[in-house]
Every structure is written in C-alpha cells, then in structure tokens.
Design a protein around this motif. Sequence first.
Motif, PDB file in Angstrom:
ATOM      1  N   LEU A 140      42.784  51.526  50.567  1.00 32.35           N
ATOM      2  CA  LEU A 140      42.046  50.373  50.059  1.00 32.35           C
ATOM      3  C   LEU A 140      42.953  49.154  49.920  1.00 32.35           C
ATOM      4  CD1 LEU A 140      39.817  52.198  47.438  1.00 32.35           C
ATOM      5  CD2 LEU A 140      39.038  51.042  49.519  1.00 32.35           C
ATOM      6  N   ARG A 141      44.156  49.362  49.449  1.00 31.17           N
ATOM      7  CA  ARG A 141      45.090  48.229  49.309  1.00 31.17           C
ATOM      8  C   ARG A 141      45.389  47.601  50.669  1.00 31.17           C
ATOM      9  NH1 ARG A 141      47.475  47.034  44.622  1.00 31.17           N
ATOM     10  NH2 ARG A 141      47.404  48.558  42.913  1.00 31.17           N
ATOM     11  N   SER A 142      45.541  48.441  51.687  1.00 33.52           N
ATOM     12  CA  SER A 142      45.855  47.914  53.016  1.00 33.52           C
ATOM     13  C   SER A 142      44.690  47.112  53.589  1.00 33.52           C
ATOM     14  CB  SER A 142      46.215  49.055  53.966  1.00 33.52           C
ATOM     15  OG  SER A 142      45.076  49.875  54.242  1.00 33.52           O
ATOM     16  N   LEU A 143      43.474  47.482  53.210  1.00 34.86           N
ATOM     17  CA  LEU A 143      42.297  46.779  53.706  1.00 34.86           C
ATOM     18  C   LEU A 143      41.994  45.532  52.882  1.00 34.86           C
ATOM     19  CD1 LEU A 143      39.966  49.852  54.373  1.00 34.86           C
ATOM     20  CD2 LEU A 143      41.181  48.493  56.079  1.00 34.86           C
ATOM     21  N   LEU A 158      42.319  48.908  41.396  1.00 33.41           N
ATOM     22  CA  LEU A 158      43.267  49.529  42.309  1.00 33.41           C
ATOM     23  C   LEU A 158      44.361  50.274  41.544  1.00 33.41           C
ATOM     24  CD1 LEU A 158      43.595  46.621  44.904  1.00 33.41           C
ATOM     25  CD2 LEU A 158      42.717  48.915  45.384  1.00 33.41           C
ATOM     26  N   GLU A 159      44.824  49.689  40.445  1.00 30.16           N
ATOM     27  CA  GLU A 159      45.843  50.356  39.632  1.00 30.16           C
ATOM     28  C   GLU A 159      45.281  51.634  39.021  1.00 30.16           C
ATOM     29  OE1 GLU A 159      47.103  47.450  36.845  1.00 30.16           O
ATOM     30  OE2 GLU A 159      48.297  46.308  38.311  1.00 30.16           O
ATOM     31  N   ALA A 160      44.013  51.588  38.606  1.00 35.17           N
ATOM     32  CA  ALA A 160      43.386  52.780  38.039  1.00 35.17           C
ATOM     33  C   ALA A 160      43.287  53.882  39.096  1.00 35.17           C
ATOM     34  CB  ALA A 160      42.001  52.442  37.490  1.00 35.17           C
ATOM     35  N   ASP A 210      46.876  40.291  47.323  1.00 35.52           N
ATOM     36  CA  ASP A 210      47.589  39.026  47.157  1.00 35.52           C
ATOM     37  C   ASP A 210      47.112  37.973  48.147  1.00 35.52           C
ATOM     38  OD1 ASP A 210      49.013  40.155  45.118  1.00 35.52           O
ATOM     39  OD2 ASP A 210      50.796  40.580  46.314  1.00 35.52           O
ATOM     40  N   ALA A 211      46.932  38.383  49.397  1.00 38.45           N
ATOM     41  CA  ALA A 211      46.436  37.443  50.410  1.00 38.45           C
ATOM     42  C   ALA A 211      45.028  36.976  50.073  1.00 38.45           C
ATOM     43  CB  ALA A 211      46.456  38.098  51.789  1.00 38.45           C
ATOM     44  N   LEU A 212      44.231  37.869  49.485  1.00 45.00           N
ATOM     45  CA  LEU A 212      42.874  37.487  49.083  1.00 45.00           C
ATOM     46  C   LEU A 212      42.917  36.431  47.986  1.00 45.00           C
ATOM     47  CD1 LEU A 212      39.823  37.786  49.148  1.00 45.00           C
ATOM     48  CD2 LEU A 212      40.041  39.810  47.686  1.00 45.00           C
ATOM     49  N   GLY A 213      43.856  36.570  47.055  1.00 45.98           N
ATOM     50  CA  GLY A 213      43.998  35.567  46.005  1.00 45.98           C
ATOM     51  C   GLY A 213      44.308  34.197  46.584  1.00 45.98           C
ATOM     52  N   LYS A 214      45.196  34.139  47.573  1.00 43.28           N
ATOM     53  CA  LYS A 214      45.533  32.871  48.218  1.00 43.28           C
ATOM     54  C   LYS A 214      44.337  32.323  48.995  1.00 43.28           C
ATOM     55  CE  LYS A 214      50.421  34.106  48.642  1.00 43.28           C
ATOM     56  NZ  LYS A 214      51.522  34.443  49.585  1.00 43.28           N
ATOM     57  N   ALA A 215      43.575  33.214  49.601  1.00 42.47           N
ATOM     58  CA  ALA A 215      42.388  32.785  50.347  1.00 42.47           C
ATOM     59  C   ALA A 215      41.364  32.156  49.410  1.00 42.47           C
ATOM     60  CB  ALA A 215      41.780  33.977  51.078  1.00 42.47           C
ATOM     61  N   LEU A 216      41.150  32.779  48.260  1.00 42.50           N
ATOM     62  CA  LEU A 216      40.207  32.228  47.290  1.00 42.50           C
ATOM     63  C   LEU A 216      40.700  30.887  46.755  1.00 42.50           C
ATOM     64  CD1 LEU A 216      39.221  35.451  45.315  1.00 42.50           C
ATOM     65  CD2 LEU A 216      37.838  34.216  46.985  1.00 42.50           C
ATOM     66  N   GLU A 255      34.699  52.152  41.734  1.00 41.81           N
ATOM     67  CA  GLU A 255      34.931  50.896  41.025  1.00 41.81           C
ATOM     68  C   GLU A 255      35.662  49.887  41.902  1.00 41.81           C
ATOM     69  OE1 GLU A 255      36.865  51.869  37.371  1.00 41.81           O
ATOM     70  OE2 GLU A 255      34.998  52.489  36.392  1.00 41.81           O
ATOM     71  N   VAL A 256      36.610  50.362  42.698  1.00 40.35           N
ATOM     72  CA  VAL A 256      37.281  49.454  43.637  1.00 40.35           C
ATOM     73  C   VAL A 256      36.263  48.880  44.615  1.00 40.35           C
ATOM     74  CG1 VAL A 256      38.950  49.289  45.513  1.00 40.35           C
ATOM     75  CG2 VAL A 256      39.533  50.579  43.458  1.00 40.35           C
TER      76      VAL A 256
END
Length: 282
Positions: A91-94, A76-78, A98-104, A45-46
């Motif tokens: 997966l979180r490290s890749l 990710l939480e699941a 949070d940085a992806l949210g700012k990028a979007l 799912e991730v």
Amino acid sequence: MTDPGRALSTPLDAAPDWGAFARAGEWRRALAAARVTGAPLEISEVLERVVGVQEAVRARRYPQARRAWSQLEGALEAADSGGRIGEAALLRSLVRHDALGKALSALEDLGSGIGGETEPEALRARLAPAAQHPFTQAEALNLIGVLHALRGEAHAARAVFEEALLSDPGHYRAVTNIGNLELEAGQPALAEARYREVLRLNPDYDGAYHNLGVALRRQGKVHESVGAIRRAQRLSMKRSQEEAREDLREQFRQGGMWRSLRWVLVVALLLLLFLIMRGLGG
C-alpha cells in the motif's frame, strides 16, 4: 458514487483480491473486496482513507482531501504495527504518501479557479507535483483543460479533458467539462448525454443537474429542465449543509472552538452566580 475504472477480470470461483484491484488503481473495488473477504481491519482503514482522498479530489474539496491524507499516514502505521508488514508495504508503494502530500499542496496553492495563471504551460509547471501522482493527475489535467477553455481553445481543452479521463475514468467533473464544451458549441443533445453520464458516476452532483437543465431547455424540454434545475438547487443546499457540518466537526477536533465555547460557558456561569448573589444580598 460508482467507480467504473478499468476492466479487471476475476474468476467466478475465486475470492476477489483487494491487492489486484489496488495495483490497477481500482481503489473503491479494492475496498469492497477487502470487506467482502474479511481482510484485516487495518487494511480496510487504509483503503477507506485512499478512497476518501480520491473522492475529495474529484469533488475539488481539497481541505477534505488533506484531512483524509493526514489520516492515511496513521492508518498505514497501524497496518505496520498490526503485523501486516507485507500488505502495508504494498500500500505504501502505491499510495506514495509523501508525494501525495506535495501533490495536494500544488492543488491547494492554486486556490480557486486557475490561480492567476494565464498560460497553460505555466499552469502545467505549477501543477507538476499533482500531475505526477495517480490520485491527483486527472485533477491537474482537468484544471489545465479549464484554462484552455477559458482561453477559447476548445479543441485543446477537449484533448486535455479526455486525457484526464484516461487517468481517472471516474473524474466526473472532467466529463462535465466536456459536456460544457458541447453546450457552448451549440450541441445541447450531446451535452445532455455527457451530463447524464456524469450523473451515472455521481448521482448527487448538483452541477451536472444544473447544466443538464440548461441543455434540456435549449432543446425545448422545459418541464424536464425545471425538474433538473430544482434537483440541482436541493442538492446544492444539501452539499452546503454537509460541508458546514464537516467544517464544524473539524474545528471541534482541533479543539479551538471547544476552548472558545468553554470560556463562554465559564463567563456565563460567573455572571449567573453574580446575579444570584446580588439577589440574595438585596
């Protein structure tokens, strides 16, 4: 849509390793490997959400990318709560959520086109968060290349589009833009080759079919040109319908439309009861 990506060898007698593909940025292959090897559902799912973000960004469908991003955190939480701590940590490290949210956000803030920026360096500054994340870097570069092209700087535009493809070989709109440069340079055969390359990456991209039709017409291939443009029109209509359905589903998910519809139904029911009672009273 295929994801050509970078070469990643796997021994024929070894099971594909989704983690290795993910580390190499081959997210679609990582998802396929996870499914083939029976990886935990939480991991799949991730990976599905990551692919969703990547494909939406490539298609310049930023709201859809944002929705996939919001679902990604839950996935990710699941994975964390499902006891997949090590895999979730990888997966979180890749993903760098949070940085992806700012990028979007940097992409969304531009709105349509180039967002009013007329200088490439100013646009680079605005897109810095997107340029620093692997999921959005190619899109940021593609936008900068478009600005160069609009300024008549074809050589600089091509260089940036090529840079975008080094970041993400599956970014088919960057390939399309290189084809557009070929077409504007009076090289319709080279442009045709680029557009056909795009269609190998994404067979349902209506823009590539339309531009292919133009390139074919300029070569005197009228019959093929008409077929390509008609295919573009059909795909454009299909895409518009899919986007409308997706927007409708999102509104229902948010509950706003359902609340409005519920009030309409209540009013209609009260009106019906009023008419019935008035008829009985007469």
